[in-house]
Motif scaffolding. Structure first.
Motif, PDB file in Angstrom:
ATOM      1  N   GLY A  11       0.781  -1.226   0.000  1.00 56.64           N
ATOM      2  CA  GLY A  11       0.000   0.000   0.000  1.00 56.64           C
ATOM      3  C   GLY A  11       0.811   1.273   0.000  1.00 56.64           C
ATOM      4  N   MET A  12       2.135   1.186  -0.084  1.00 57.22           N
ATOM      5  CA  MET A  12       2.957   2.386  -0.084  1.00 57.22           C
ATOM      6  C   MET A  12       3.529   2.600  -1.482  1.00 57.22           C
ATOM      7  N   ASP A  13       3.309   3.791  -2.035  1.00 54.12           N
ATOM      8  CA  ASP A  13       3.911   4.074  -3.329  1.00 54.12           C
ATOM      9  C   ASP A  13       5.065   5.062  -3.142  1.00 54.12           C
ATOM     10  N   LEU A  14       5.752   5.342  -4.213  1.00 55.86           N
ATOM     11  CA  LEU A  14       6.932   6.206  -4.120  1.00 55.86           C
ATOM     12  C   LEU A  14       6.597   7.615  -3.652  1.00 55.86           C
ATOM     13  N   ASP A  15       5.433   8.133  -4.023  1.00 53.72           N
ATOM     14  CA  ASP A  15       5.057   9.469  -3.561  1.00 53.72           C
ATOM     15  C   ASP A  15       4.985   9.513  -2.032  1.00 53.72           C
ATOM     16  N   ILE A  16       4.407   8.479  -1.436  1.00 53.04           N
ATOM     17  CA  ILE A  16       4.321   8.415   0.031  1.00 53.04           C
ATOM     18  C   ILE A  16       5.714   8.254   0.624  1.00 53.04           C
ATOM     19  N   LEU A  17       6.532   7.416   0.020  1.00 56.34           N
ATOM     20  CA  LEU A  17       7.886   7.207   0.524  1.00 56.34           C
ATOM     21  C   LEU A  17       8.688   8.509   0.491  1.00 56.34           C
ATOM     22  N   PHE A  18       8.599   9.246  -0.612  1.00 52.49           N
ATOM     23  CA  PHE A  18       9.304  10.536  -0.693  1.00 52.49           C
ATOM     24  C   PHE A  18       8.733  11.533   0.310  1.00 52.49           C
ATOM     25  N   THR A  23       9.336  14.541   5.437  1.00 55.62           N
ATOM     26  CA  THR A  23       8.752  14.875   6.735  1.00 55.62           C
ATOM     27  C   THR A  23       9.774  14.728   7.865  1.00 55.62           C
ATOM     28  N   LEU A  24      10.780  13.896   7.662  1.00 57.91           N
ATOM     29  CA  LEU A  24      11.803  13.708   8.697  1.00 57.91           C
ATOM     30  C   LEU A  24      12.491  15.035   9.026  1.00 57.91           C
ATOM     31  N   PRO A  25      12.811  15.281  10.293  1.00 59.42           N
ATOM     32  CA  PRO A  25      13.466  16.530  10.681  1.00 59.42           C
ATOM     33  C   PRO A  25      14.982  16.472  10.479  1.00 59.42           C
ATOM     34  N   VAL A  26      15.405  15.803   9.424  1.00 58.70           N
ATOM     35  CA  VAL A  26      16.827  15.643   9.116  1.00 58.70           C
ATOM     36  C   VAL A  26      17.044  15.787   7.611  1.00 58.70           C
ATOM     37  N   ASP A  27      18.260  16.151   7.237  1.00 58.02           N
ATOM     38  CA  ASP A  27      18.672  16.129   5.835  1.00 58.02           C
ATOM     39  C   ASP A  27      19.180  14.727   5.545  1.00 58.02           C
ATOM     40  N   VAL A  28      18.682  14.112   4.482  1.00 55.45           N
ATOM     41  CA  VAL A  28      19.113  12.780   4.079  1.00 55.45           C
ATOM     42  C   VAL A  28      19.644  12.880   2.654  1.00 55.45           C
ATOM     43  N   SER A  29      20.841  12.355   2.432  1.00 53.27           N
ATOM     44  CA  SER A  29      21.419  12.287   1.087  1.00 53.27           C
ATOM     45  C   SER A  29      21.978  10.890   0.880  1.00 53.27           C
ATOM     46  N   PHE A  30      21.893  10.400  -0.361  1.00 51.58           N
ATOM     47  CA  PHE A  30      22.477   9.103  -0.690  1.00 51.58           C
ATOM     48  C   PHE A  30      23.466   9.279  -1.814  1.00 51.58           C
ATOM     49  N   VAL A  31      24.649   8.692  -1.610  1.00 52.25           N
ATOM     50  CA  VAL A  31      25.733   8.699  -2.592  1.00 52.25           C
ATOM     51  C   VAL A  31      25.947   7.254  -3.007  1.00 52.25           C
ATOM     52  N   ASN A  32      25.879   6.979  -4.305  1.00 50.95           N
ATOM     53  CA  ASN A  32      25.992   5.587  -4.755  1.00 50.95           C
ATOM     54  C   ASN A  32      27.432   5.079  -4.675  1.00 50.95           C
ATOM     55  N   ALA A  33      27.651   3.854  -5.073  1.00 46.50           N
ATOM     56  CA  ALA A  33      28.976   3.222  -4.976  1.00 46.50           C
ATOM     57  C   ALA A  33      30.009   3.890  -5.873  1.00 46.50           C
ATOM     58  N   LEU A  42      13.919  16.844   0.769  1.00 44.99           N
ATOM     59  CA  LEU A  42      13.636  18.278   0.852  1.00 44.99           C
ATOM     60  C   LEU A  42      12.759  18.532   2.069  1.00 44.99           C
ATOM     61  N   PRO A  43      13.356  18.534   3.274  1.00 46.57           N
ATOM     62  CA  PRO A  43      12.555  18.716   4.491  1.00 46.57           C
ATOM     63  C   PRO A  43      11.778  20.031   4.464  1.00 46.57           C
ATOM     64  N   ALA A  44      10.575  20.008   5.028  1.00 50.80           N
ATOM     65  CA  ALA A  44       9.719  21.192   5.057  1.00 50.80           C
ATOM     66  C   ALA A  44      10.415  22.370   5.736  1.00 50.80           C
ATOM     67  N   ALA A  45      11.240  22.086   6.743  1.00 51.51           N
ATOM     68  CA  ALA A  45      11.928  23.153   7.469  1.00 51.51           C
ATOM     69  C   ALA A  45      13.119  23.697   6.691  1.00 51.51           C
ATOM     70  N   GLY A  46      13.445  23.097   5.556  1.00 51.60           N
ATOM     71  CA  GLY A  46      14.604  23.520   4.776  1.00 51.60           C
ATOM     72  C   GLY A  46      15.835  22.717   5.139  1.00 51.60           C
ATOM     73  N   PHE A  49      22.221  21.885   4.768  1.00 47.13           N
ATOM     74  CA  PHE A  49      23.183  22.070   3.698  1.00 47.13           C
ATOM     75  C   PHE A  49      22.404  22.042   2.385  1.00 47.13           C
ATOM     76  N   PRO A  50      22.096  23.206   1.814  1.00 51.13           N
ATOM     77  CA  PRO A  50      21.245  23.260   0.622  1.00 51.13           C
ATOM     78  C   PRO A  50      21.784  22.428  -0.536  1.00 51.13           C
ATOM     79  N   ARG A  51      20.858  21.869  -1.299  1.00 45.61           N
ATOM     80  CA  ARG A  51      21.171  21.086  -2.488  1.00 45.61           C
ATOM     81  C   ARG A  51      20.263  21.581  -3.616  1.00 45.61           C
ATOM     82  N   THR A  52      20.720  21.382  -4.833  1.00 40.73           N
ATOM     83  CA  THR A  52      19.891  21.690  -6.000  1.00 40.73           C
ATOM     84  C   THR A  52      19.871  20.463  -6.892  1.00 40.73           C
ATOM     85  N   ARG A  53      18.975  20.469  -7.857  1.00 40.34           N
ATOM     86  CA  ARG A  53      18.905  19.345  -8.812  1.00 40.34           C
ATOM     87  C   ARG A  53      20.241  19.140  -9.512  1.00 40.34           C
TER      88      ARG A  53
END
Length: 140
Positions: A11-18, A23-33, A42-46, A49-53
């Motif tokens: 019952g969870m799709d990618l929109d909900i996962l994103f 919603t998490l109060p943290v910045d999360v970034s993933f760097v591949n191998a 993109l946390p609501a609070a900003g 460490f800003p990132r852009t596309r």
């Protein structure tokens, strides 16, 4: 369910996962191998460490100040070599206490898949004292 549904989460799709990650109060970034930034929330609070596309697909070494690139590279190398699986740092910047954690992400077979970076403004957490229990909340 939509075309973007995940078998792991009924019952969870990618929109909900994103939305969950945003919603998490943290910045999360993933760097591949290959050391390329492939995701950031993109946390609501900003972001702390800003990132852009434009950061998507960029080598992570190019996303850090020159004085810390060698330290970032050492962490990534240690993760690949299985010398460690986490690295934690904290600093004070702009009146905020920032906690930064790196986690090696490995597949079920133990193969290094990349690095998860989680950053959190812990200024308010650091100032907490005493207790606030759930029982004190209205309706509980």
């Amino acid at each position: 369910m939509s075309d973007t549904s995940l078998d792991l989460f009924e019952g969870m799709d990618l929109d909900i996962l994103f939305a969950l990650f945003d919603t998490l109060p943290v910045d999360v970034s993933f760097v591949n191998a290959d050391d390329e930034v492939t995701y950031f929330n993109l946390p609501a609070a900003g972001r702390i460490f800003p990132r852009t596309r434009l950061d998507i697909g960029r080598r992570v070494q190019r996303c850090h100040p020159p004085q810390s690139v060698d330290k970032v590279q050492r962490i990534l190398d240690d993760f690949r070599a299985k010398k460690r699986s986490t690295a934690d740092f904290w600093l004070e910047a702009g009146g905020k206490f920032i906690y930064i954690r790196y986690f090696a992400v490995c597949g079920k077979d133990g193969t290094y898949q990349g690095t998860l970076e989680v950053s959190q403004d812990c200024t308010e957490i650091r100032a907490l004292q005493g207790e606030k229990k759930l029982e004190g909340e209205p309706g509980v």
